[in-house]
Design an enzyme around this catalytic site. Structure first.
Site, PDB file in Angstrom:
ATOM      1  N   ASP A 134      -5.370 -54.355  -7.751  1.00  0.00           N
ATOM      2  CA  ASP A 134      -5.335 -52.955  -8.187  1.00  0.00           C
ATOM      3  C   ASP A 134      -4.580 -52.912  -9.506  1.00  0.00           C
ATOM      4  OD1 ASP A 134      -4.907 -50.214  -8.520  1.00  0.00           O
ATOM      5  OD2 ASP A 134      -4.548 -49.868  -6.384  1.00  0.00           O
ATOM      6  N   ASP A 155      -7.054 -46.259 -13.493  1.00  0.00           N
ATOM      7  CA  ASP A 155      -6.523 -46.868 -12.275  1.00  0.00           C
ATOM      8  C   ASP A 155      -7.730 -47.362 -11.490  1.00  0.00           C
ATOM      9  OD1 ASP A 155      -5.135 -47.461  -9.941  1.00  0.00           O
ATOM     10  OD2 ASP A 155      -4.446 -45.400  -9.583  1.00  0.00           O
ATOM     11  N   HIS A 214      -5.870 -39.557  -6.138  1.00  0.00           N
ATOM     12  CA  HIS A 214      -4.900 -38.654  -6.781  1.00  0.00           C
ATOM     13  C   HIS A 214      -5.390 -38.246  -8.161  1.00  0.00           C
ATOM     14  CE1 HIS A 214      -3.818 -42.400  -8.904  1.00  0.00           C
ATOM     15  NE2 HIS A 214      -4.088 -42.950  -7.741  1.00  0.00           N
ATOM     16  N   HIS A 249       0.558 -40.186 -10.415  1.00  0.00           N
ATOM     17  CA  HIS A 249       0.290 -39.238  -9.326  1.00  0.00           C
ATOM     18  C   HIS A 249       0.642 -37.838  -9.829  1.00  0.00           C
ATOM     19  CE1 HIS A 249       0.426 -42.996  -6.989  1.00  0.00           C
ATOM     20  NE2 HIS A 249      -0.570 -42.420  -6.367  1.00  0.00           N
ATOM     21  N   GLU A 291      -9.971 -43.649  -4.238  1.00  0.00           N
ATOM     22  CA  GLU A 291      -9.695 -44.991  -3.744  1.00  0.00           C
ATOM     23  C   GLU A 291      -9.761 -45.137  -2.230  1.00  0.00           C
ATOM     24  OE1 GLU A 291      -5.632 -46.381  -4.430  1.00  0.00           O
ATOM     25  OE2 GLU A 291      -5.190 -44.498  -5.427  1.00  0.00           O
ATOM     26  N   GLU A 320     -11.509 -48.830  -6.053  1.00  0.00           N
ATOM     27  CA  GLU A 320     -11.020 -47.622  -6.728  1.00  0.00           C
ATOM     28  C   GLU A 320     -11.640 -47.473  -8.108  1.00  0.00           C
ATOM     29  OE1 GLU A 320      -6.775 -47.693  -7.482  1.00  0.00           O
ATOM     30  OE2 GLU A 320      -6.715 -45.524  -7.785  1.00  0.00           O
TER      31      GLU A 320
HETATM   32 MN    MN Z   1      -4.809 -48.188  -8.032  1.00  0.00          MN
HETATM   33 MN    MN Z   2      -4.620 -45.047  -7.500  1.00  0.00          MN
END
Ligand code: MN
Ligand code: MN
Length: 308
Positions: A85, A96, A156, A164, A190, A286
């Protein structure tokens, strides 16, 4: 949302996408996890981005927030399920994105469940779509494969220099979540799929922290700890970091003492390693999705139309 902002998101996304695609080749049994992480973080810089957070390499029942520590000897085990990630930012605009690599065909369906859930969720996400509807899709797809989503992990909203940004995109039909996708915002979607209970718990280990500045609280700490705080804050602001990034400037002993003091006084938050409660295997995929003011949907971390 200006053109420059959109371009920054797209550039961050392309960097992240390219790196993740290449990273599948370096995840091999016996590979040192710290070498994989350092290689990825180096690549982010080479391609003109900065890490939005330390690379997370979470293996098997570890769901998230594992990043190697200084001198980490962990290697990729045989037959592992490895989640990578990464977060890349360009001018503070964050992409992300995550993939799962499995080294055992037995876990192909688990990976496919999370991957398909992400594809269907991204497809369904449009301006006005309720987050709970996307959560419902994630849950349905994962269950159709015979697995569970992880109920207490979620996607998020993202903001400049903020991973976030307040809104939560659940991985199930959460009737208490009323939000919907809005133009001019970026969102990370995700899904996590597991063969376990569907819940993560915090382990006792923390490898990722983020600073929360407060001059009054900081002034109460000793000079040495203030220097550590200011050094990291100059570099990261409130973005997450790993202690291994600073061992060339401070001893590990001092860094550990410092973050402990920061967390205790509210000058930092800790992100403990998250482990699946039933010790089930965990797969995650994600993407970061951006809605422009004009209503266009851009999957910033998609490589399919990749040019850069
Ligand atoms: Mn991530
Ligand atoms: Mn994330």
């Amino acid at each position: 949302m200006g053109q420059e902002e959109i371009e920054s998101y797209v550039k961050a996304g392309q960097i992240a996408c390219k790196i993740l695609r290449d990273s599948t080749k370096i995840v091999r049994p016996g590979a040192k996890v710290i070498e994989i992480a350092e290689q990825i973080e180096k690549r982010i810089a080479e391609l003109g981005g900065e890490p939005a957070f330390p690379v997370n390499i979470s293996i098997n029942d570890v769901a998230a927030h594992y990043t190697p520590e200084a001198g980490d000897t962990l290697t990729v085990p045989e037959g592992a399920v490895v989640k990578i990630d990464i977060g890349v930012h360009v001018n503070g605009y964050i992409a992300d994105t995550a993939i799962t690599v499995t080294l055992d065909d037995r876990y192909n369906m688990l990976c496919e469940a999370a991957k398909t859930a992400l594809e269907k969720a991204v497809e369904a996400a449009n301006i006005g779509t309720k987050f709970s509807e996307v959560g419902h899709i994630v849950e349905s797809v994962i269950k159709s494969y015979g697995f569970k989503p992880i109920y207490n992990l979620s996607g998020h909203s993202l903001d400049r220099f903020s991973i976030h940004a307040g809104e939560v995109i659940p991985n199930y039909r959460d009737r208490l979540v009323f939000g919907s996708f809005k133009p001019g915002r970026a969102y990370a979607i995700e899904p996590f799929a597991t063969s376990g209970d569907g819940y993560v718990t915090e382990s006792r280990k923390t490898l990722i922290y983020a600073l929360r500045p407060n001059p009054k609280k900081l002034s109460k700490l000793g000079q040495e700890l203030q220097t550590v705080f200011n050094t990291i804050y100059n570099d990261r602001k409130t973005l997450p970091f790993a202690l291994r990034w600073y061992t060339n400037r401070f001893s590990l002993e001092l860094l550990e003492k410092a973050v402990k003091a920061f967390v205790q006084s509210g000058l930092a938050i800790a992100y403990p390693v998250l482990v699946e409660r039933g010790r089930g295997m965990v797969a995650q995929f994600e993407h970061t999705v951006l809605f422009t003011d004009r209503g266009e949907k851009i999957v910033t971390t998609s490589c399919s139309t990749e040019a850069a």
